[in-house]
Design an enzyme around this catalytic site. Structure first.
Site, PDB file in Angstrom:
ATOM      1  N   ASP A 103     -27.877  -8.083  40.132  1.00  0.00           N
ATOM      2  CA  ASP A 103     -26.723  -7.699  40.376  1.00  0.00           C
ATOM      3  C   ASP A 103     -25.518  -8.615  40.984  1.00  0.00           C
ATOM      4  O   ASP A 103     -25.853  -9.428  41.985  1.00  0.00           O
ATOM      5  CB  ASP A 103     -26.592  -6.233  41.206  1.00  0.00           C
ATOM      6  CG  ASP A 103     -25.267  -5.660  41.294  1.00  0.00           C
ATOM      7  OD1 ASP A 103     -25.476  -4.814  40.602  1.00  0.00           O
ATOM      8  OD2 ASP A 103     -24.737  -5.821  42.209  1.00  0.00           O
TER       9      ASP A 103
ATOM     10  N   GLU B  37     -21.981  -4.173  36.302  1.00  0.00           N
ATOM     11  CA  GLU B  37     -22.074  -5.804  36.725  1.00  0.00           C
ATOM     12  C   GLU B  37     -23.743  -6.156  37.142  1.00  0.00           C
ATOM     13  O   GLU B  37     -24.197  -7.007  37.553  1.00  0.00           O
ATOM     14  CB  GLU B  37     -21.408  -5.997  38.043  1.00  0.00           C
ATOM     15  CG  GLU B  37     -21.905  -5.309  39.327  1.00  0.00           C
ATOM     16  CD  GLU B  37     -21.151  -3.886  39.578  1.00  0.00           C
ATOM     17  OE1 GLU B  37     -21.095  -3.662  40.762  1.00  0.00           O
ATOM     18  OE2 GLU B  37     -20.809  -3.393  38.686  1.00  0.00           O
TER      19      GLU B  37
ATOM     20  N   ASP C 163     -14.384  -9.796  33.606  1.00  0.00           N
ATOM     21  CA  ASP C 163     -15.185  -9.891  32.193  1.00  0.00           C
ATOM     22  C   ASP C 163     -15.837 -11.330  32.012  1.00  0.00           C
ATOM     23  O   ASP C 163     -16.892 -11.460  31.443  1.00  0.00           O
ATOM     24  CB  ASP C 163     -14.157  -9.696  31.172  1.00  0.00           C
ATOM     25  CG  ASP C 163     -14.087  -8.024  31.223  1.00  0.00           C
ATOM     26  OD1 ASP C 163     -14.757  -7.215  31.709  1.00  0.00           O
ATOM     27  OD2 ASP C 163     -13.112  -7.489  30.509  1.00  0.00           O
TER      28      ASP C 163
ATOM     29  N   ASN D 267     -12.758  -8.198  40.788  1.00  0.00           N
ATOM     30  CA  ASN D 267     -11.975  -7.284  40.111  1.00  0.00           C
ATOM     31  C   ASN D 267     -10.599  -6.997  40.668  1.00  0.00           C
ATOM     32  O   ASN D 267      -9.413  -6.971  40.222  1.00  0.00           O
ATOM     33  CB  ASN D 267     -12.685  -6.084  39.689  1.00  0.00           C
ATOM     34  CG  ASN D 267     -13.249  -6.260  38.449  1.00  0.00           C
ATOM     35  OD1 ASN D 267     -13.517  -7.081  37.543  1.00  0.00           O
ATOM     36  ND2 ASN D 267     -14.571  -5.604  38.151  1.00  0.00           N
TER      37      ASN D 267
END
Length: 340
Positions: free
Chosen positions: A216, A258, A233, A224
């Site tokens: 993760d 993620e 992304d 973000n």
């Protein structure tokens, strides 16, 4: 907005809340009517959050995905056929269209074979009816005529078969592409969750032990929030590339959001840990900058939990164990891997 992983963790940490409230929240999240069957299933999930059923539900719903009726049935629950809320019909997928085309082509082949058979039978009857006359007198013209008719029919049948065969080959290639796309993540081009689960199941059926890692991205929500989803992304694609490069010959998949998974086969847990830790180090030592402004993005890291499957274990149990190790890695400072 909190990530799916954070939301799940909050839910697990709130075990002191009344079971009734958590059941109501579960039903609301998955838009299930409060019928006894749904209530019983929800009770089994929330009353034992460390159990196999709860872990399987968590794996299926990672990334904010709602449970479907088929999911509940596969997990041993029952569904209420009369829903109180209307379901939105899904648009036909490209695969559905290809399946329909294939079915039409199969039917076309069948019709063609019947037609060719009928034409052959007609020719046989015509030839039999003229056989006696051909023996008793010279009927060269009739022989030539019948032969030409049959040749025309054979050539026509060959042309139709060739066209149908070409169409079948094109459909086969499209179906293969559709099947591949259904098992591939469009953002990272990695195998997706479905492909990962199918590969794990194949190893279990073959009686093979594997090492499963759950990875993760650390503090991904901050990326973000600060730089936007397009930058997020890019980070995900960079992580995907690093994992794929560092783990050749092993299945690297984007599980959702993620979160990535790696399925190591044919090596020990120590070897798998060493390989994954090399990937972690490669990611952690890189320094990313924004393409547009050259602004430093800062260090990007990931944490992971890795464990080895036992004979006959279900995916939910193995995944749940690796997921708990991932939580431990996060709690102990991130940018690390825990194993067991």
């Amino acid at each position: 907005m909190a990530t799916a992983r954070e939301a799940r963790r909050v839910a697990l940490d709130n075990r002191a809340d009344p079971v009734f409230d958590r059941i109501g929240l579960f039903l609301a999240q998955h838009r299930l009517s409060p019928d006894p069957l749904h209530y019983a299933f929800a009770h089994r999930v929330v009353s034992n959050p460390a159990g196999v059923l709860a872990q399987s539900v968590a794996a299926l719903t990672e990334g904010g995905i709602r449970l479907t009726a088929r999911d509940i049935e596969k997990l041993g629950g029952q569904v209420v056929t009369a829903v109180t809320q209307p379901e939105v019909a899904e648009a036909p997928s490209a695969t559905d269209g290809l399946v329909a085309q294939t079915q039409m082509q199969v039917e076309g082949f069948t019709d063609m074979m019947h037609a060719i058979r009928a034409e052959t039978q007609d020719f046989g009857r015509n030839l039999a009816a003229s056989a006696d006359a051909m023996r008793s007198t010279d009927r060269t013209e009739d022989i030539v005529r019948l032969t030409n008719v049959m040749l025309d029919r054979v050539q026509s049948a060959e042309a139709r078969l060739a066209a149908a065969t070409h169409e079948a080959e094109e459909l086969r290639l499209k179906l293969e592409e559709a099947r591949d796309n259904a098992r591939r993540d469009p953002l990272t081009d990695l195998p997706n969750r479905r492909a990962f689960e199918e590969r794990f199941a194949a190893h279990m059926v073959a009686g093979e032990q594997v090492c499963l890692a759950v990875c993760d991205v650390d503090r991904f929500k901050r990326v973000n929030d600060r730089f936007g989803h397009s930058v997020g992304d890019r980070v995900l694609r960079a992580i995907a590339e690093a994992l794929t490069t560092a783990c050749p010959g092993h299945l690297v998949a984007r599980y959702g959001g993620e979160e990535f998974t790696v399925l190591f086969a044919g090596i020990t847990l120590d070897q798998a840990y060493t390989t994954l830790d090399q990937a972690r180090d490669i990611v952690a030592t890189k320094r990313y900058r924004l393409r547009e402004s050259d602004e430093p993005l800062g260090a990007v890291t990931f944490s992971a939990g890795i464990t080895e499957s036992q004979p006959g274990e279900f995916l939910g149990a193995v995944f749940g164990r690796a997921d708990k190790l991932l939580y431990a890695a996060k709690d102990n400072g991130r940018n690390r891997i825990h194993r067991a």
